[in-house]
Design a protein around this motif. Structure first.
Motif, short mmCIF file in Angstrom:
data_model
loop_
_atom_site.label_atom_id
_atom_site.label_comp_id
_atom_site.label_asym_id
_atom_site.label_seq_id
_atom_site.Cartn_x
_atom_site.Cartn_y
_atom_site.Cartn_z
N ILE A 35 0.87 -1.17 0.00
CA ILE A 35 0.00 0.00 0.00
C ILE A 35 0.90 1.23 0.00
N ILE A 74 -1.34 -1.21 -4.41
CA ILE A 74 -2.45 -0.34 -4.05
C ILE A 74 -1.95 1.08 -3.85
N TYR A 78 -8.53 -4.17 -2.55
CA TYR A 78 -8.31 -4.52 -1.14
C TYR A 78 -8.79 -5.93 -0.82
N ILE A 111 -6.60 3.90 5.41
CA ILE A 111 -6.33 2.52 4.97
C ILE A 111 -6.66 1.45 6.02
N SER A 136 -11.02 -6.20 4.72
CA SER A 136 -10.59 -7.16 3.70
C SER A 136 -10.46 -8.57 4.25
N LYS A 161 -10.00 -0.33 5.69
CA LYS A 161 -10.06 -1.15 4.47
C LYS A 161 -9.27 -2.45 4.65
N VAL A 162 -8.14 -2.34 5.32
CA VAL A 162 -7.35 -3.54 5.60
C VAL A 162 -8.14 -4.48 6.50
#
Length: 311
Positions: free
Chosen positions: A7, A32, A64, A106, A113, A109-110
């Motif tokens: 990322i 990403i 993601y 982020i 996921s 989103k991590v």
């Protein structure tokens, strides 16, 4: 299948990606970045070179959901232009003001996921940002660590090896503490060709403080000349990741959580398939332990400032 993700595709992220592909370390790589055009360009460039290397890496971008079965996630995002601007204003914690926003963007989103691998951070301020990322993703302290003083230790090894005309790998020992101004070389841990540097320095009338300053200055010379650092830090990140994937249980220094001081900080640890398998507490001198505590207090102060800014 060795699956990696990155990322942030700035100088460090791109250098990590190049190493993973050119050395055949990654079977699959997820890139990403908020800049879609940049992510696509890096993907194409890395794909184009694969006709001239001996391995093949599948490269995907900006998804993601691919993190769900990723083994290693590198967090290398940043804003070098904003950093330079803040530096010009004399802001000591220059990167705090925008890396906090990156982590806030982020981390959810991590987490969403389903990522459950090992995350390795290179963002700055390294120690505090790593702790914030760990807490906001819900990943364990074992799974999340940072390069920390791994690079600073390599710089120390380089300076010492120049002084003693040997291979840097023949210099062992560690730079402890913050990846920043409060770091210090624990000279009691350093050996050259198996011999204690403290004794060698006495025999040669060497000032170890001068060597420590030279190691610090080397990093700034790279930054001043290039405007950024990339190759050394990316190599550090990749090396740590290889210890994870091979379950090497290698003894490296990195930024990991200290139960003793209640913060992420540069200290020796055993790195294996779960990430930080255990922290190694080497005997330090009284002076070194005081420096270690001071550095930990400095990091905690930064982290508390960070939390106030985000709340």
């Amino acid at each position: 299948m060795r699956k990696y993700a990155i990322i942030g595709l700035g100088h460090v992220g791109a250098a990590v990606a190049f190493q993973l592909v050119s050395r055949g370390i990654a079977d699959e790589l997820i890139l990403i970045d908020t800049n879609e055009g940049l992510a696509r360009a890096e993907q194409l460039d890395l794909q184009d070179m694969q006709g001239r290397i001996d391995t093949r890496t599948i490269i995907k971008i900006n998804d993601y959901s691919e993190l769900a079965d990723t083994d290693i996630l590198f967090i290398t995002a940043g804003n070098i232009l904003a950093y330079k601007e803040k530096q010009a204003q004399g802001n000591r914690w220059a990167e705090f003001e925008y890396t906090k926003d990156i982590v806030q963007a982020i981390a959810p989103k991590v987490k969403a996921s389903g990522f459950h691998g090992v995350a390795i951070d290179t963002m700055n301020p390294c120690d505090a940002i790593t702790q914030y990322f760990q807490e906001n993703t819900g990943l364990s302290r074992q799974q999340v660590f940072a390069t920390g003083t791994f690079l600073d230790t390599a710089r120390m090894q380089k300076v010492v090896s120049d002084q003693f005309d040997c291979d840097p790998k023949n210099v062992t020992g560690y730079v402890y503490g913050e990846h920043g101004e409060s770091q210090f070389t624990a000279w009691s841990t350093v050996q050259v060709n198996g011999l204690a540097i403290t004794e060698l320095a006495k025999a040669r009338s060497l000032n170890l403080d001068d060597l420590e300053q030279a190691a610090r200055q080397g990093g700034w010379e790279v930054y001043k000349g290039k405007g950024y650092t990339s190759w050394a830090i990316s190599t550090c990140a990749v090396k740590l990741s290889q210890a994870v994937l091979s379950d090497a249980r290698s003894a490296y220094i990195c930024s990991c959580y200290s139960e003793k001081y209640g913060t992420y900080i540069g200290q020796p640890a055993i790195i294996g398939k779960k990430g930080v398998e255990e922290v190694t507490e080497l005997p330090l001198t009284v002076e070194e332990e005081a420096k270690f505590k001071h550095s930990a207090d400095t990091i905690k102060e930064k982290f508390q400032t960070f939390e106030k800014q985000t709340n």
